[in-house]
Design a protein around this motif. Structure first.
Motif, PDB file in Angstrom:
ATOM      1  N   ASP A  13      -2.658  -1.789   3.508  1.00 15.49           N
ATOM      2  CA  ASP A  13      -1.492  -2.036   3.124  1.00 15.49           C
ATOM      3  C   ASP A  13      -0.622  -2.932   5.138  1.00 15.49           C
ATOM      4  O   ASP A  13       0.333  -2.578   4.599  1.00 15.49           O
ATOM      5  CB  ASP A  13      -0.672  -1.705   2.576  1.00 15.49           C
ATOM      6  N   GLY A  40      -5.410  -3.993  -2.682  1.00 15.43           N
ATOM      7  CA  GLY A  40      -4.034  -4.735  -3.677  1.00 15.43           C
ATOM      8  C   GLY A  40      -4.066  -5.756  -2.248  1.00 15.43           C
ATOM      9  O   GLY A  40      -2.618  -5.020  -1.352  1.00 15.43           O
ATOM     10  N   HIS A  41      -3.367  -7.275  -2.942  1.00 15.23           N
ATOM     11  CA  HIS A  41      -3.256  -7.832  -1.678  1.00 15.23           C
ATOM     12  C   HIS A  41      -2.170  -8.343  -2.064  1.00 15.23           C
ATOM     13  O   HIS A  41      -2.058  -9.213  -2.908  1.00 15.23           O
ATOM     14  CB  HIS A  41      -3.805  -8.419  -0.844  1.00 15.23           C
ATOM     15  N   THR A 296      -0.291  -0.883  -3.899  1.00 14.14           N
ATOM     16  CA  THR A 296      -0.231  -1.601  -4.525  1.00 14.14           C
ATOM     17  C   THR A 296      -1.155  -1.066  -5.844  1.00 14.14           C
ATOM     18  O   THR A 296      -1.044  -1.999  -7.459  1.00 14.14           O
ATOM     19  CB  THR A 296      -1.475  -2.835  -3.787  1.00 14.14           C
ATOM     20  N   ARG A 302       3.439   5.652  -0.225  1.00 13.01           N
ATOM     21  CA  ARG A 302       2.554   5.940   0.446  1.00 13.01           C
ATOM     22  C   ARG A 302       3.087   6.444   1.341  1.00 13.01           C
ATOM     23  O   ARG A 302       4.205   7.223   1.655  1.00 13.01           O
ATOM     24  CB  ARG A 302       2.046   4.741   1.327  1.00 13.01           C
TER      25      ARG A 302
HETATM   26 MG    MG Z   1      -2.765  -2.993  -0.205  1.00 16.45          MG
END
Ligand code: MG
Ligand code: GDP
Ligand code: IMO
Length: 421
Positions: A13, A40-41, A296, A302
């Motif tokens: 991330d 997860g971009h 994401t 986080r």
């Molecule tokens: Mg990510």
């Protein structure tokens, strides 16, 4: 050299999606080489935002060739859902190529992932990543994208055969049951849809290199989640690091050009495992809130902490980073004072090399240098000279410590919120 590699140098991330999208315009091929839909971009273009899991971060450029290479594990249903969403928003995915050698994630992998990490010891994404890579390594139970090209009757037979191996294992461990006919039905439907995209990408990529086409390899996860070099066992199951980019694509190491390490200006981690600079206080909460630090893929908050240069020196070393893109520095705008960890103290001794065993890392107390904050909004800065002196100082301090040039600084999620140095 026509091949560039982009990868995260922390626990994921770091903002890889933003940077890949930003520089994708200069490349012909954008290639994912590891992981699966645990990634997860996020990419933002004007008002539009995509959160991509399996598809390379080049979707705003329909003409570019997007490759899911052999090192990726693919959940076919999840991939089709992602393709449908992208196409429904008007972006063609015709130029997607899937490696025939990529392994598939089936329902039983997801069930196993959930059951094996039920206690949350690792805190996996429960997408079936670990069990799918385990089957790949064991060689016995695996299904690959090339199997989707088989006649229906043969593919059905293959899945049913795999199920007969899996069943006793599931019974022995009392895992929740899977339904073979559902798996067959779903896989046959996916095969129909994905068939036209499945090709031998090793040849495609190496032919492209010989024609001087430009290739960008987009890493997923982060260097400290690497199965070999990360904080084992609190890692993912793929080769996240620079070496994994070669095995995950079939592009030889001699063809790699610049290796761009993405570094968040502070540190975050999702899931379990040691994290020396973690902040369980108001500063940690502020980083999470200002940085919107929510997973994401899983929506989990986080864990947040200060930048850790001991860790960064190690990940720059094992990946051979030739340059750094520093992201999310704007999140530090409101701090009076910013801390950077430059060594650890373990059992009363100063430690400068990142400890490779979790038992040691758990005991590491961060030793900080304190730098003054800049207390102003930097998101509109377009050039290095526009930044306040204390922000420049923070950037130069990191660069000097790790010995890798910082060539890009990101001051917001959008493309134009970027400073090229
Ligand atoms: Mg990510
Ligand atoms: P990735 O997995 O490395 O691609 O990163 P994620 O997309 O999971 O998380 C990064 C988050 O930070 C996303 O929401 C991005 O839109 C956002 N982001 C990226 N760069 C910046 C930046 O420089 N500043 C801020 N404030 N947000 C950023
Ligand atoms: P991107 O590409 C952050 C973490 C999970 C968990 C561990 C193992 O968006 O940076 P897995 O499901 O892979 O077996 O989970 O790895 N993890 C990530 N954390 N960003 C990611 O990807 C991650 N991919 C896996 O949270 O701790």
């Amino acid at each position: 050299m026509t091949v560039s590699l982009i990868l995260g140098l922390q626990w994921g991330d770091e903002g890889k999606g933003k940077i890949v999208d930003l520089i994708a315009k200069d490349y012909d091929y954008i290639v994912r080489f590891n992981g699966g839909n645990n990634a997860g971009h996020t990419i933002v273009n004007g008002k539009e935002e995509f959160k991509l899991h399996l598809v390379p971060s080049g979707v705003f450029y329909p003409e570019k060739i997007k490759v899911i290479a052999n090192g990726v594990v693919i959940d076919p249903g999840a991939l089709i859902k992602e393709l449908d969403e992208i196409e429904a928003r008007g972006y063609s995915m015709e130029n997607l190529i899937i490696s025939s050698n990529a392994h598939l994630i089936l329902q039983w992998h997801k069930i196993m992932d959930g059951a094996l990490d039920d206690s949350g010891k690792i805190g996996t994404t429960k997408k079936g990543i670990g069990p799918a890579y385990s089957d790949k390594a064991s060689r016995t139970f695996a299904l690959r994208a090339c199997d989707l090209l088989l006649p229906e009757v043969d593919l059905t037979k293959k899945i049913e055969e795999l199920a007969t191996y899996k069943k006793p294992l599931f019974e022995a461990f009392d895992f929740p049951v899977f339904n073979v006919s559902d798996i067959v039905e779903e896989t046959l439907a996916c095969a129909k849809r994905l068939k036209p995209h499945i090709q031998d990408t090793q040849f495609i990529l190496n032919n492209a290199i010989s024609k001087n086409k430009k290739i960008m390899l987009e890493g997923a996860n982060g260097a400290l989640l690497d199965i070999d070099h990360g904080t084992f066992p609190y890692v993912t199951s793929s080769s996240v690091s620079a070496g994994g980019a070669c095995t995950g694509t079939g592009i030889p190491p001699t063809k790699l050009g610049n290796i761009i390490g993405i570094v968040k200006a502070y540190t975050t981690r999702v899931g379990s495992g040691p994290f020396p600079t973690e902040l369980n206080d108001a500063d940690g909460e502020k980083l999470r809130e200002v940085g919107h630090e929510v997973g994401t893929t899983t929506g989990r908050p986080r864990r947040c902490g200060w930048l850790d240069l001991v860790l960064l020196k190690y990940t720059c070393m094992i990946n051979g980073a030739t340059e750094i893109a520093l992201t999310k520095i704007d999140v530090l705008d409101g701090f009076d004072e910013i801390k950077i960890c430059t060594s650890y103290e373990i059992g009363g001794k100063k430690v400068s090399d990142f400890p490779l065993q979790p038992e040691k890392l758990e005991k590491a107390k961060p030793v900080y240098e304190k730098l003054p904050g800049w207390k102003s909004d930097i998101s509109n800065c377009k050039k290095f000279e526009d930044l306040p002196p204390n922000a420049k100082n923070y950037i130069k301090h990191i660069e000097k410590f790790v010995g890798v040039p910082i060539k890009l600084v990101s001051v917001g999620p959008k493309r134009d919120e970027t400073i090229i140095l």
